[in-house]
Write a protein that holds these residues in place. Structure first.
Motif, PDB file in Angstrom:
ATOM      1  N   GLY A 288       1.205  -0.935  -0.153  1.00 52.73           N
ATOM      2  CA  GLY A 288       0.244   0.035   0.479  1.00 52.73           C
ATOM      3  C   GLY A 288       0.784   1.480  -0.156  1.00 52.73           C
ATOM      4  O   GLY A 288       2.046   1.234   0.220  1.00 52.73           O
ATOM      5  N   LYS A 289       0.512   2.455  -0.960  1.00 49.57           N
ATOM      6  CA  LYS A 289       0.731   3.218  -0.491  1.00 49.57           C
ATOM      7  C   LYS A 289       1.428   4.172   1.057  1.00 49.57           C
ATOM      8  O   LYS A 289       0.760   3.908   1.885  1.00 49.57           O
ATOM      9  N   GLY A 290       2.650   4.693   0.834  1.00 45.69           N
ATOM     10  CA  GLY A 290       2.783   4.837   2.285  1.00 45.69           C
ATOM     11  C   GLY A 290       3.542   4.179   3.825  1.00 45.69           C
ATOM     12  O   GLY A 290       3.265   4.829   4.467  1.00 45.69           O
ATOM     13  N   LYS A 291       3.496   3.218   2.804  1.00 41.41           N
ATOM     14  CA  LYS A 291       3.595   1.894   3.508  1.00 41.41           C
ATOM     15  C   LYS A 291       5.394   2.003   3.353  1.00 41.41           C
ATOM     16  O   LYS A 291       6.612   1.211   4.345  1.00 41.41           O
ATOM     17  N   GLY A 292       6.401   2.535   2.444  1.00 35.79           N
ATOM     18  CA  GLY A 292       7.815   2.000   2.480  1.00 35.79           C
ATOM     19  C   GLY A 292       8.178   1.168   1.921  1.00 35.79           C
ATOM     20  O   GLY A 292       7.229   0.178   1.758  1.00 35.79           O
ATOM     21  N   VAL A 293       9.151   0.349   1.681  1.00 36.08           N
ATOM     22  CA  VAL A 293       9.780  -0.633   1.226  1.00 36.08           C
ATOM     23  C   VAL A 293       8.938  -1.394   0.228  1.00 36.08           C
ATOM     24  O   VAL A 293       8.676  -2.082   0.253  1.00 36.08           O
ATOM     25  N   GLY A 294       9.665  -0.678  -0.842  1.00 34.05           N
ATOM     26  CA  GLY A 294       9.189  -0.505  -2.202  1.00 34.05           C
ATOM     27  C   GLY A 294       7.891  -0.568  -2.556  1.00 34.05           C
ATOM     28  O   GLY A 294       7.067  -0.663  -3.845  1.00 34.05           O
ATOM     29  N   GLU A 295       6.487   0.367  -1.972  1.00 32.18           N
ATOM     30  CA  GLU A 295       5.120   0.764  -2.202  1.00 32.18           C
ATOM     31  C   GLU A 295       4.355   0.171  -3.084  1.00 32.18           C
ATOM     32  O   GLU A 295       4.596   0.271  -4.423  1.00 32.18           O
ATOM     33  N   ASP A 296       4.888  -1.558  -2.601  1.00 28.69           N
ATOM     34  CA  ASP A 296       3.608  -2.041  -3.750  1.00 28.69           C
ATOM     35  C   ASP A 296       2.274  -1.376  -2.980  1.00 28.69           C
ATOM     36  O   ASP A 296       1.835  -1.219  -2.546  1.00 28.69           O
ATOM     37  N   PRO A 297       1.330  -2.275  -4.469  1.00 27.75           N
ATOM     38  CA  PRO A 297       0.629  -1.027  -4.475  1.00 27.75           C
ATOM     39  C   PRO A 297      -0.629  -2.206  -3.475  1.00 27.75           C
ATOM     40  O   PRO A 297      -0.474  -3.081  -3.737  1.00 27.75           O
ATOM     41  N   GLU A 298      -1.740  -1.941  -2.824  1.00 24.13           N
ATOM     42  CA  GLU A 298      -2.899  -3.022  -2.421  1.00 24.13           C
ATOM     43  C   GLU A 298      -3.442  -3.498  -3.387  1.00 24.13           C
ATOM     44  O   GLU A 298      -4.145  -3.169  -4.759  1.00 24.13           O
ATOM     45  N   PRO A 299      -3.941  -4.613  -3.399  1.00 19.98           N
ATOM     46  CA  PRO A 299      -3.568  -6.203  -4.394  1.00 19.98           C
ATOM     47  C   PRO A 299      -5.231  -5.274  -3.797  1.00 19.98           C
ATOM     48  O   PRO A 299      -6.135  -4.892  -3.805  1.00 19.98           O
ATOM     49  N   GLU A 300      -5.921  -5.908  -5.780  1.00 20.20           N
ATOM     50  CA  GLU A 300      -7.153  -5.544  -6.196  1.00 20.20           C
ATOM     51  C   GLU A 300      -8.009  -6.926  -5.618  1.00 20.20           C
ATOM     52  O   GLU A 300      -8.022  -7.574  -6.342  1.00 20.20           O
ATOM     53  N   PRO A 301      -9.023  -6.813  -5.226  1.00 22.36           N
ATOM     54  CA  PRO A 301      -9.854  -7.399  -4.692  1.00 22.36           C
ATOM     55  C   PRO A 301     -10.946  -8.480  -6.163  1.00 22.36           C
ATOM     56  O   PRO A 301     -10.769  -7.244  -6.991  1.00 22.36           O
ATOM     57  N   ARG A 302     -10.839  -9.804  -5.728  1.00 19.18           N
ATOM     58  CA  ARG A 302     -11.149 -10.249  -6.988  1.00 19.18           C
ATOM     59  C   ARG A 302     -12.116 -11.473  -6.919  1.00 19.18           C
ATOM     60  O   ARG A 302     -12.042 -12.035  -6.306  1.00 19.18           O
ATOM     61  N   ARG A 303     -13.457 -11.623  -7.378  1.00 21.69           N
ATOM     62  CA  ARG A 303     -14.282 -12.279  -7.672  1.00 21.69           C
ATOM     63  C   ARG A 303     -14.608 -12.824  -8.841  1.00 21.69           C
ATOM     64  O   ARG A 303     -14.978 -12.452  -9.786  1.00 21.69           O
ATOM     65  N   THR A 304     -14.816 -14.275  -8.195  1.00 23.11           N
ATOM     66  CA  THR A 304     -15.367 -14.890  -9.346  1.00 23.11           C
ATOM     67  C   THR A 304     -15.979 -16.031  -9.722  1.00 23.11           C
ATOM     68  O   THR A 304     -15.970 -16.115  -8.589  1.00 23.11           O
ATOM     69  N   SER A 305     -17.230 -15.539 -10.718  1.00 23.40           N
ATOM     70  CA  SER A 305     -18.588 -17.124 -10.606  1.00 23.40           C
ATOM     71  C   SER A 305     -18.494 -18.329 -11.414  1.00 23.40           C
ATOM     72  O   SER A 305     -19.687 -19.116 -11.101  1.00 23.40           O
ATOM     73  N   ARG A 306     -16.914 -18.814 -11.113  1.00 26.05           N
ATOM     74  CA  ARG A 306     -17.067 -19.863 -11.874  1.00 26.05           C
ATOM     75  C   ARG A 306     -17.230 -20.840 -10.757  1.00 26.05           C
ATOM     76  O   ARG A 306     -17.374 -20.612  -9.196  1.00 26.05           O
ATOM     77  N   LEU A 307     -18.173 -21.593 -10.664  1.00 21.99           N
ATOM     78  CA  LEU A 307     -19.014 -22.971 -10.306  1.00 21.99           C
ATOM     79  C   LEU A 307     -17.647 -23.553  -9.498  1.00 21.99           C
ATOM     80  O   LEU A 307     -17.395 -23.924 -10.334  1.00 21.99           O
ATOM     81  N   THR A 308     -17.906 -24.251  -8.230  1.00 24.06           N
ATOM     82  CA  THR A 308     -16.875 -24.779  -7.384  1.00 24.06           C
ATOM     83  C   THR A 308     -17.929 -25.543  -6.073  1.00 24.06           C
ATOM     84  O   THR A 308     -18.210 -25.002  -5.662  1.00 24.06           O
ATOM     85  N   SER A 309     -17.314 -26.277  -5.701  1.00 21.35           N
ATOM     86  CA  SER A 309     -17.672 -27.078  -4.852  1.00 21.35           C
ATOM     87  C   SER A 309     -16.570 -27.068  -3.623  1.00 21.35           C
ATOM     88  O   SER A 309     -15.198 -26.854  -4.386  1.00 21.35           O
ATOM     89  N   LEU A 310     -16.309 -27.833  -2.744  1.00 18.93           N
ATOM     90  CA  LEU A 310     -15.795 -28.435  -1.686  1.00 18.93           C
ATOM     91  C   LEU A 310     -14.737 -29.341  -1.864  1.00 18.93           C
ATOM     92  O   LEU A 310     -13.626 -29.128  -1.524  1.00 18.93           O
ATOM     93  N   ILE A 311     -15.028 -30.215  -2.659  1.00 17.30           N
ATOM     94  CA  ILE A 311     -14.158 -31.090  -3.319  1.00 17.30           C
ATOM     95  C   ILE A 311     -12.654 -30.728  -4.021  1.00 17.30           C
ATOM     96  O   ILE A 311     -11.578 -31.233  -4.708  1.00 17.30           O
ATOM     97  N   ASP A 312     -13.404 -29.213  -4.407  1.00 18.02           N
ATOM     98  CA  ASP A 312     -11.717 -28.732  -5.365  1.00 18.02           C
ATOM     99  C   ASP A 312     -10.910 -28.590  -4.417  1.00 18.02           C
ATOM    100  O   ASP A 312      -9.516 -27.775  -4.664  1.00 18.02           O
ATOM    101  N   ILE A 313     -10.754 -28.049  -2.921  1.00 16.72           N
ATOM    102  CA  ILE A 313     -10.483 -27.802  -1.954  1.00 16.72           C
ATOM    103  C   ILE A 313      -8.664 -28.747  -1.855  1.00 16.72           C
ATOM    104  O   ILE A 313      -7.216 -28.477  -2.324  1.00 16.72           O
TER     105      ILE A 313
END
Length: 439
Positions: A288-313
């Protein structure tokens, strides 16, 4: 030589709906800053479903990547189910064989103890504060610089399962909560014969009683979020975040008043089947900005509508650990989706099961696609819902001539699935008085 493979942390809750997380809509008004942070930094699978809406059977599926039919754990232990056989390969066995240090903390509820199923370091408890204390002690006792074995850690919380202990006479706080979805007493869905779930409807519950239910549930959610916060704080400060993948999910969800139903099954509505599932990649220490040490950007949240089952874990964890895929597993790794690749395998449909475990219940099999839900109740008939026009699953189209094509297609999908996993549901066919035949 140090093993640079990633650590993997699987965090599970019990009886948590998808929409309980504030970042997912916050249907109960619960403050969930820790889960919100997972949403912000990870990939949310918006259409993730358990294999059965009951604790032991779903947990066995999560630990093995198999359906209840395949694990033999079809209900809660002792009701009337036996423990899962230790001869069945669990993710604990697979990770241990691959050289990982395997640890399990918290609620187990599958049989015997986790050490019988491939976990080396175990704390078996349904007390969430004790679970957090022991799981974080693991971080304090381990030096992230010196250890040569990566770890696979499962931390399993009991709550918000304690919604069962809500006080029907408690003081109601203001503001009152709005219903999470449709709250209704359903009509008979077969001519002259109600489905078994109607025996479980809270038909005499007042609006105040539902308020107390929802407010208690929200409190359980906030308590659970706080425990996960303590866990992840210790994990971060222990130095493990830059090399740990975190997977967060729940074993099943909660009806919370949909169709006039409290708690969990025996029914197969999305309210009890749809669960949170978030995969968060390793995190840099400073972002994140202002954190120093490389100023890595805050990640963008991502959501997917892919049909998923807990057997995929299980396949996902295996791929993260560099374990070759097992073609015998019915699930599919979610890693390609998380990494934004377009060549990942997806499900055209996900499946769920229910076995008879009470006076008013009957075996059920479910097929859920992106557009439709099909339920076959042994001895009672069928439900078919068009999820696009009827997301609340209120209008059963199984006897609607205009829905004959999707009904036939989903019957075929179910029949193929039952054959593929050798589901004994087929052997019960002669006892079905409704005479509804599968292809």
């Amino acid at each position: 030589m140090k093993d640079d493979r990633p650590n993997i942390l699987l965090v599970m809750t019990d009886q948590q709906r998808f929409d309980t997380i504030a970042a997912h809509g916050g249907a109960f008004g619960a403050k969930t800053p820790v889960m919100d942070n997972l949403v912000r930094r990870g990939v949310t699978f918006d259409q993730a479903f358990c294999t059965t809406p009951i604790c032991s059977a779903s947990r066995a599926s999560i630990m093995t990547g198999l359906f209840p039919t395949q694990t033999g754990v079809f209900a809660n232990l002792g009701n009337p189910c036996q423990p899962m056989s230790p001869s069945i390969d669990t993710i604990g066995h697979r990770m241990q064989a691959a050289g990982y240090q395997t640890t399990y903390y918290g609620k187990w509820h599958i049989g015997a103890v986790p050490s019988d199923y491939g976990f080396e370091k175990v704390f078996n408890s349904s007390h969430d504060e004790a679970t957090t204390y022991e799981a974080t002690r693991f971080y304090r006792e381990r030096d992230w610089l010196d250890n040569k074995r990566p770890f696979f850690q499962v931390v399993s919380y009991l709550n918000p399962h304690d919604v069962y202990f809500f006080d029907p006479e408690a003081e109601i706080r203001e503001p009152r909560l709005a219903p999470p979805a449709v709250v209704s007493t359903m009509n008979d869905t077969l001519e002259g014969k109600p489905f078994p779930q109607q025996h479980y409807q809270a038909k005499n519950w007042s609006a105040d009683r539902w308020q107390r239910y929802w407010q208690w549930y929200a409190k359980c959610l906030e308590d659970t979020d706080a425990q996960i916060g303590k866990l992840l704080h210790e994990h971060l400060c222990g130095g493990f975040a830059p090399n740990t993948w975190i997977i967060f999910t729940a074993d099943h969800a909660d009806s919370s008043g949909e169709h006039g139903l409290p708690f969990k099954g025996p029914w197969m509505y999305d309210g009890v089947l749809r669960v949170p599932l978030i995969v968060m990649p390793p995190q840099m220490r400073f972002t994140g900005k202002g954190k120093g040490v490389g100023e890595d950007p805050e990640p963008e949240p991502r959501r997917t509508s892919r049909l998923t089952s807990l057997i995929d874990i299980v396949p996902t964890i295996m791929e993260l650990a560099g374990i070759p895929a097992d073609p015998a597993l019915p699930g599919k790794s979610l890693l390609p989706e998380v990494q934004g690749k377009k060549d990942g395998q997806t499900h055209e449909a996900v499946h769920a099961e229910w076995y008879r475990s009470g006076k008013f219940t009957t075996p059920i099999r479910t097929v859920r696609t992106a557009t439709h839900k099909y339920n076959h109740y042994l001895g009672y008939g069928e439900e078919l819902y068009d999820l696009k026009s009827d997301p609340g699953e209120m209008k059963n189209l199984a006897k609607d001539a205009a829905a004959a094509k999707p009904l036939a297609d989903l019957r075929q999908t179910l029949a193929s699935h039952l054959k593929r996993i050798d589901d004994p549901f087929l052997s019960h066919r002669p006892t079905d008085p409704q005479g509804v035949e599968l292809p």
